[in-house]
Motif scaffolding. Structure first.
Motif, PDB file in Angstrom:
ATOM      1  N   THR A  51     -43.663  -9.206  -8.837  1.00 52.14           N
ATOM      2  CA  THR A  51     -43.222  -7.838  -9.131  1.00 52.14           C
ATOM      3  C   THR A  51     -42.269  -7.334  -8.053  1.00 52.14           C
ATOM      4  O   THR A  51     -41.275  -6.665  -8.362  1.00 52.14           O
ATOM      5  CB  THR A  51     -44.441  -6.915  -9.264  1.00 52.14           C
ATOM      6  OG1 THR A  51     -45.300  -7.431 -10.279  1.00 52.14           O
ATOM      7  CG2 THR A  51     -44.039  -5.510  -9.650  1.00 52.14           C
ATOM      8  N   PHE A  52     -42.530  -7.667  -6.795  1.00 49.75           N
ATOM      9  CA  PHE A  52     -41.611  -7.285  -5.726  1.00 49.75           C
ATOM     10  C   PHE A  52     -40.269  -8.001  -5.860  1.00 49.75           C
ATOM     11  O   PHE A  52     -39.225  -7.429  -5.552  1.00 49.75           O
ATOM     12  CB  PHE A  52     -42.220  -7.548  -4.354  1.00 49.75           C
ATOM     13  CG  PHE A  52     -43.252  -6.527  -3.954  1.00 49.75           C
ATOM     14  CD1 PHE A  52     -42.922  -5.194  -3.847  1.00 49.75           C
ATOM     15  CD2 PHE A  52     -44.544  -6.917  -3.682  1.00 49.75           C
ATOM     16  CE1 PHE A  52     -43.860  -4.247  -3.483  1.00 49.75           C
ATOM     17  CE2 PHE A  52     -45.499  -5.984  -3.314  1.00 49.75           C
ATOM     18  CZ  PHE A  52     -45.152  -4.649  -3.215  1.00 49.75           C
ATOM     19  N   ALA A  55     -38.397  -6.168  -8.521  1.00 54.45           N
ATOM     20  CA  ALA A  55     -37.906  -4.900  -7.967  1.00 54.45           C
ATOM     21  C   ALA A  55     -36.668  -5.122  -7.104  1.00 54.45           C
ATOM     22  O   ALA A  55     -35.723  -4.327  -7.135  1.00 54.45           O
ATOM     23  CB  ALA A  55     -39.001  -4.220  -7.153  1.00 54.45           C
ATOM     24  N   THR A  58     -33.657  -5.736  -9.399  1.00 56.58           N
ATOM     25  CA  THR A  58     -33.270  -4.613 -10.256  1.00 56.58           C
ATOM     26  C   THR A  58     -32.964  -3.347  -9.473  1.00 56.58           C
ATOM     27  O   THR A  58     -32.728  -2.299 -10.077  1.00 56.58           O
ATOM     28  CB  THR A  58     -34.374  -4.321 -11.291  1.00 56.58           C
ATOM     29  OG1 THR A  58     -35.585  -4.001 -10.596  1.00 56.58           O
ATOM     30  CG2 THR A  58     -34.586  -5.484 -12.222  1.00 56.58           C
ATOM     31  N   GLN A  59     -32.928  -3.409  -8.155  1.00 58.25           N
ATOM     32  CA  GLN A  59     -32.720  -2.203  -7.370  1.00 58.25           C
ATOM     33  C   GLN A  59     -31.347  -1.569  -7.581  1.00 58.25           C
ATOM     34  O   GLN A  59     -31.186  -0.368  -7.401  1.00 58.25           O
ATOM     35  CB  GLN A  59     -32.953  -2.485  -5.892  1.00 58.25           C
ATOM     36  CG  GLN A  59     -31.911  -3.344  -5.238  1.00 58.25           C
ATOM     37  CD  GLN A  59     -32.234  -3.584  -3.773  1.00 58.25           C
ATOM     38  OE1 GLN A  59     -33.165  -2.992  -3.227  1.00 58.25           O
ATOM     39  NE2 GLN A  59     -31.467  -4.441  -3.152  1.00 58.25           N
ATOM     40  N   VAL A  63     -33.534   3.738  -8.586  1.00 59.46           N
ATOM     41  CA  VAL A  63     -34.935   3.735  -8.189  1.00 59.46           C
ATOM     42  C   VAL A  63     -35.857   3.853  -9.395  1.00 59.46           C
ATOM     43  O   VAL A  63     -36.831   3.115  -9.522  1.00 59.46           O
ATOM     44  CB  VAL A  63     -35.214   4.880  -7.179  1.00 59.46           C
ATOM     45  CG1 VAL A  63     -36.688   4.985  -6.871  1.00 59.46           C
ATOM     46  CG2 VAL A  63     -34.417   4.688  -5.917  1.00 59.46           C
ATOM     47  N   SER A  66     -35.610   0.688 -11.688  1.00 63.00           N
ATOM     48  CA  SER A  66     -36.213  -0.456 -11.003  1.00 63.00           C
ATOM     49  C   SER A  66     -37.733  -0.340 -10.979  1.00 63.00           C
ATOM     50  O   SER A  66     -38.447  -1.319 -11.227  1.00 63.00           O
ATOM     51  CB  SER A  66     -35.672  -0.554  -9.580  1.00 63.00           C
ATOM     52  OG  SER A  66     -36.268  -1.624  -8.895  1.00 63.00           O
ATOM     53  N   ALA A  67     -38.232   0.859 -10.707  1.00 61.98           N
ATOM     54  CA  ALA A  67     -39.680   1.073 -10.688  1.00 61.98           C
ATOM     55  C   ALA A  67     -40.279   0.859 -12.074  1.00 61.98           C
ATOM     56  O   ALA A  67     -41.330   0.219 -12.210  1.00 61.98           O
ATOM     57  CB  ALA A  67     -40.001   2.476 -10.188  1.00 61.98           C
ATOM     58  N   SER A  70     -40.257  -2.869 -12.900  1.00 62.61           N
ATOM     59  CA  SER A  70     -41.257  -3.553 -12.077  1.00 62.61           C
ATOM     60  C   SER A  70     -42.670  -3.290 -12.577  1.00 62.61           C
ATOM     61  O   SER A  70     -43.495  -4.201 -12.648  1.00 62.61           O
ATOM     62  CB  SER A  70     -41.136  -3.121 -10.623  1.00 62.61           C
ATOM     63  OG  SER A  70     -39.882  -3.471 -10.110  1.00 62.61           O
ATOM     64  N   TRP A  71     -42.966  -2.034 -12.900  1.00 58.46           N
ATOM     65  CA  TRP A  71     -44.296  -1.685 -13.417  1.00 58.46           C
ATOM     66  C   TRP A  71     -44.577  -2.406 -14.730  1.00 58.46           C
ATOM     67  O   TRP A  71     -45.658  -2.968 -14.919  1.00 58.46           O
ATOM     68  CB  TRP A  71     -44.415  -0.177 -13.626  1.00 58.46           C
ATOM     69  CG  TRP A  71     -44.870   0.538 -12.403  1.00 58.46           C
ATOM     70  CD1 TRP A  71     -44.088   1.045 -11.408  1.00 58.46           C
ATOM     71  CD2 TRP A  71     -46.212   0.809 -12.020  1.00 58.46           C
ATOM     72  NE1 TRP A  71     -44.863   1.621 -10.443  1.00 58.46           N
ATOM     73  CE2 TRP A  71     -46.178   1.490 -10.802  1.00 58.46           C
ATOM     74  CE3 TRP A  71     -47.445   0.536 -12.602  1.00 58.46           C
ATOM     75  CZ2 TRP A  71     -47.323   1.903 -10.142  1.00 58.46           C
ATOM     76  CZ3 TRP A  71     -48.592   0.959 -11.948  1.00 58.46           C
ATOM     77  CH2 TRP A  71     -48.521   1.626 -10.740  1.00 58.46           C
TER      78      TRP A  71
END
Length: 94
Positions: A51-52, A55, A58-59, A63, A66-67, A70-71
């Motif tokens: 997941t990191f 992230a 996709t940054q 924000v 990307s969040a 990631s979630w």
């Protein structure tokens, strides 16, 4: 990432105070408690790592995007891991 690593290390460390207290509270052998926590902690650590990575890639989308990505990816990975572990567990004789 630092906190996720700290929690994982705390769960699988045989000299962690919470691990020692949990095995004492459950009245089981300390080594058995540590070995029983390994599959769970390592599964979550692997999903957290992936997941990191998502992230990080996709940054550039911002924000919030990307969040969200990631979630969604992390939740999908957890459910996939649970499904795989359930399938593996159902194949083993009881």
């Amino acid at each position: 990432a630092c906190m996720a690593g700290a929690v994982c290390g705390d769960h699988i460390s045989p000299i962690s105070d919470t691990t020692i207290m949990a095995s004492a509270g459950a009245e089981c052998k300390h080594v058995h408690h540590v070995s029983s926590q390994l599959p769970y902690a390592l599964t979550v650590a692997a999903v957290s790592f992936l997941t990191f990575v998502v992230a990080g890639f996709t940054q550039q989308l911002g924000v919030v995007a990307s969040a969200a990505i990631s979630w969604i990816f992390g939740i999908a990975m957890i459910f996939s891991a649970l499904w795989i572990l359930k399938r593996i567990g159902s194949r083993q004789p009881h």
